[in-house]
Design an enzyme around this catalytic site. Structure first.
Site, PDB file in Angstrom:
ATOM      1  N   SER A  21       0.824  -1.212   0.000  1.00  9.65           N
ATOM      2  CA  SER A  21       0.000   0.000   0.000  1.00  9.65           C
ATOM      3  C   SER A  21       0.859   1.263   0.000  1.00  9.65           C
ATOM      4  O   SER A  21       1.885   1.323   0.667  1.00  9.65           O
ATOM      5  CB  SER A  21      -0.876  -0.016   1.246  1.00  9.65           C
ATOM      6  OG  SER A  21      -1.689   1.117   1.266  1.00  9.65           O
ATOM      7  N   GLY A  72       1.243  11.298   4.592  1.00 11.40           N
ATOM      8  CA  GLY A  72       0.124  11.607   5.472  1.00 11.40           C
ATOM      9  C   GLY A  72      -1.209  11.086   4.979  1.00 11.40           C
ATOM     10  O   GLY A  72      -2.238  11.744   5.132  1.00 11.40           O
ATOM     11  N   ASN A 100      -6.535  -1.549   1.759  1.00  7.45           N
ATOM     12  CA  ASN A 100      -5.819  -1.030   2.925  1.00  7.45           C
ATOM     13  C   ASN A 100      -6.627   0.113   3.544  1.00  7.45           C
ATOM     14  O   ASN A 100      -6.998   1.054   2.854  1.00  7.45           O
ATOM     15  CB  ASN A 100      -4.424  -0.557   2.498  1.00  7.45           C
ATOM     16  CG  ASN A 100      -3.581  -0.124   3.668  1.00  7.45           C
ATOM     17  OD1 ASN A 100      -3.807   0.934   4.256  1.00  7.45           O
ATOM     18  ND2 ASN A 100      -2.606  -0.941   4.037  1.00  7.45           N
ATOM     19  N   CYS A 131       0.414   3.678  10.692  1.00  8.24           N
ATOM     20  CA  CYS A 131       1.018   4.778   9.942  1.00  8.24           C
ATOM     21  C   CYS A 131       1.614   5.803  10.901  1.00  8.24           C
ATOM     22  O   CYS A 131       0.915   6.320  11.764  1.00  8.24           O
ATOM     23  CB  CYS A 131       0.000   5.447   9.033  1.00  8.24           C
ATOM     24  SG  CYS A 131       0.774   6.669   7.992  1.00  8.24           S
ATOM     25  N   ILE A 192       6.738  -5.147   8.118  1.00  9.59           N
ATOM     26  CA  ILE A 192       6.591  -3.976   8.965  1.00  9.59           C
ATOM     27  C   ILE A 192       6.174  -2.757   8.129  1.00  9.59           C
ATOM     28  O   ILE A 192       6.493  -2.672   6.933  1.00  9.59           O
ATOM     29  CB  ILE A 192       7.939  -3.628   9.680  1.00  9.59           C
ATOM     30  CG1 ILE A 192       9.060  -3.404   8.675  1.00  9.59           C
ATOM     31  CG2 ILE A 192       8.306  -4.683  10.657  1.00  9.59           C
ATOM     32  CD1 ILE A 192      10.381  -2.917   9.274  1.00  9.59           C
ATOM     33  N   ASN A 193       5.497  -1.823   8.780  1.00  5.30           N
ATOM     34  CA  ASN A 193       5.310  -0.500   8.205  1.00  5.30           C
ATOM     35  C   ASN A 193       6.651   0.250   8.313  1.00  5.30           C
ATOM     36  O   ASN A 193       7.659  -0.333   8.719  1.00  5.30           O
ATOM     37  CB  ASN A 193       4.188   0.221   8.971  1.00  5.30           C
ATOM     38  CG  ASN A 193       3.496   1.269   8.101  1.00  5.30           C
ATOM     39  OD1 ASN A 193       4.155   1.969   7.337  1.00  5.30           O
ATOM     40  ND2 ASN A 193       2.191   1.373   8.238  1.00  5.30           N
ATOM     41  N   GLY A 244       8.963  -4.749   3.968  1.00  2.00           N
ATOM     42  CA  GLY A 244       9.964  -3.840   4.502  1.00  2.00           C
ATOM     43  C   GLY A 244      11.247  -3.986   3.709  1.00  2.00           C
ATOM     44  O   GLY A 244      12.046  -4.871   3.978  1.00  2.00           O
ATOM     45  N   THR A 267       8.639   0.144  -1.528  1.00  2.00           N
ATOM     46  CA  THR A 267       9.442   1.225  -2.080  1.00  2.00           C
ATOM     47  C   THR A 267      10.127   0.863  -3.397  1.00  2.00           C
ATOM     48  O   THR A 267      10.337   1.735  -4.241  1.00  2.00           O
ATOM     49  CB  THR A 267      10.475   1.648  -1.010  1.00  2.00           C
ATOM     50  OG1 THR A 267       9.748   1.983   0.168  1.00  2.00           O
ATOM     51  CG2 THR A 267      11.284   2.848  -1.435  1.00  2.00           C
TER      52      THR A 267
END
Lengths: 297, 242
Positions: A21, A72, A100, A131, A192-193, A244, A267
């Site tokens: 997400s 954000g 999500n 988040c 993980i976030n 992650g 990413t």
């Protein structure tokens, strides 16, 4: 032929690779580049009850082997997602999608999930209780086992689809949070976030991100993620989705070996828009090289 | 958008701190002036967005200022080296709104994307005036290139060493049918306030991906939230919120 398929909370997916997400929008940008039906599924952009603009810019900072973001939770709101994004997605993606969801109160989580769980295209809901960018809420659920359990319990009551709870690494003991989610009825956890970070702008002497802090992601966080996936997978019975810093097919295998049932890629999509396609194409050879068999392991 | 490998054919300094890089590769995805490319560099995690200065049949010309790790690394590269480039990013300028006498206003590294725009406008038979702003004489770029296209060029320098002393807004002619501009935000704002003809303004923002996935470069506009990288970088005057 190598069988890449895995079971994720009762739904069979063709392979364990899931764009994470916030790095894949609602699929449209990537569908212009390759057939996204080759993915196991993907987790769409974190969606909230109300539309959100998110944080002021700059929202992005570069780091060695990664980046920080403080977007954000910009998103058009759940109603827009249901009325526009899901119908548009139907044209390009013919598999169950992972929805999500973020929120700022238990009620908000519940009513957003209530709407999304009824959508036929939605296979799972991934509940973002982690988040780190949003003031006044997001953080607290994921950092306290009781708060995490409370929101999971409340959301579970309205769910008709599997609920995967996405965990923050910014805690003392992630295992206790994962167990609290499992006990509260979560069907899976993903971790993980991003890791909370901060960079200073040398020219101004002030924080680089307008939000001051941001979430660190990318290859830099990969060992932290593998460690936490390993610890959580040993402690819970429900499936663990590992993420992650995953960037290659070898990284995917490493996550699977650490105990993940499926793996999200985040990413990496932003620097190489074909990252997930390449990973899926590379995966059979990597499984063979390391003698990995999903059905056995 | 297209991801492909480009080979550097030329890379040289053309003004103080400013370099020109020519590359050969697949330029088919570049469809409008004002678009940019996003370049992957060794050892740097994020790609570096650079505006397209010119593009003809497989030859890409970039003019960039060495201001940080990425552009300094680019400046040190040699012909024959290759780069992983995402091409065809951003909306670019809309030529259909030019009218007969468009005005192009550029400041510093905002000047290069106006070159391809000027070329396209000249090919369409327009009378093109270009106003370029720089700090000093030794930073002036592309003046002769614009003149060679048949554009009328006006220069403003902050120290007055060439042309009008001051900002681009001190050198604006009257009677433009439409304006196209690119430069630092204070310049864009000054141009916005000093003019009232229809106009397109190209913005800059720190980007994550450059192709609309990360929401790193969003801004608020009259018509809602826009991503500078995908819905921009060019915004119409009417939609800008300062």
């Amino acid at each position: 032929m190598v069988d890449l398929s895995v079971d994720l909370c009762g739904i069979r997916i063709d392979n364990p690779v899931i764009p994470a997400s916030g790095t894949f929008g609602y699929g449209q940008e990537f569908a212009k580049l390759y057939d996204i039906n080759m993915l196991g599924t993907f987790s769409f952009k974190g969606t909230t009850w109300e539309p959100r603009f998110g944080n002021p810019t700059p929202r992005i900072a570069e780091c060695p082997a990664g980046m920080m973001n403080a977007v954000g939770l910009q998103n058009p709101g759940v109603h827009h997602v249901i009325e526009h994004e899901l119908p548009a997605l139907k044209e390009i993606f013919h598999k169950p999608v992972m929805a999500n969801v973020s929120g700022f109160s238990v009620e908000e989580y519940v009513k957003t999930c209530e709407l999304l769980t009824e959508q036929e295209q939605v296979g799972w809901i991934e509940l973002n209780i982690s988040c780190p960018n949003v003031h006044g809420g997001g953080m607290s659920f994921g950092t306290d086992p009781r708060a995490a359990a409370e929101v999971v319990k409340a959301v579970k009551k309205v769910m008709t689809r599997p609920l995967i709870v996405k965990l923050t690494p910014n805690v003392t003991d992630i295992v206790s949070i994962a167990k609290a989610c499992e006990d509260a009825g979560a069907d899976g956890v993903s971790l993980i976030n991003t890791l909370l970070g901060l960079r200073m702008n040398l020219k101004t002497g002030k924080p680089l991100l307008a939000n001051t802090t941001g979430g660190l992601s990318g290859p830099a966080v990969f060992p932290v993620a593998v460690r936490m996936v390993y610890q959580v997978a040993k402690a819970v019975q429900i499936p663990v989705v590992g993420l992650g810093g995953v960037s290659t097919a070898e990284d995917v295998l490493e996550m699977l070996m650490a105990g993940a049932a499926a793996v999200e890629v985040g990413t990496a999509n932003l620097v190489d828009p074909y990252a997930c396609k390449k990973i899926i194409e590379d995966l059979p050879a990597v499984y063979e090289k390391y003698h990995w068999n999903n059905t056995v392991n | 958008m297209k991801q492909s490998i480009f080979t550097i054919t030329e890379n040289r300094q053309i003004a103080a701190g400013t370099y020109e890089m020519c590359l050969r590769g697949d330029t088919a995805a570049i469809t409008a002036p004002g678009q940019f490319v996003n370049i992957r560099l060794d050892g740097l995690f994020l790609r570096r967005p650079i505006s397209v200065c010119n593009c003809t049949d497989g030859v890409l010309r970039l003019v960039y200022k060495a201001v940080g790790h990425g552009t300094e690394q680019m400046a040190a590269m040699r012909p024959g080296q290759t780069l992983d480039v995402l091409t065809g990013l951003g909306n670019g300028y809309d030529l259909s709104k030019a009218g007969d006498a468009p005005l192009l206003i550029g400041g510093g590294v905002g000047v290069p994307p106006l070159y391809l725009l000027a070329r396209k406008l000249r090919e369409a038979g327009k009378t093109v005036t270009v106003v370029l702003g720089f700090n000093r004489a030794d930073e002036i770029i592309l003046k002769e290139d614009f003149e060679a296209l048949g554009c009328t060029v006006r220069i403003a320098t902050l120290d007055g060493s060439v042309g009008v002393k001051g900002f681009v807004t001190d050198a604006l002619p009257q009677g433009a049918s439409c304006l196209y501009t690119c430069g630092p935000e204070p310049m864009l704002k000054a141009v916005y306030r000093a003019t009232d003809c229809p106009g397109q303004f190209s913005f800059e923002e720190r980007m994550g991906c450059g192709f609309g996935a990360c929401m790193g470069c969003s801004c608020k506009t009259v018509t809602g939230y826009k991503r500078i990288c995908t819905d921009g970088p060019v915004l119409e005057r009417e939609e800008i919120l300062w």
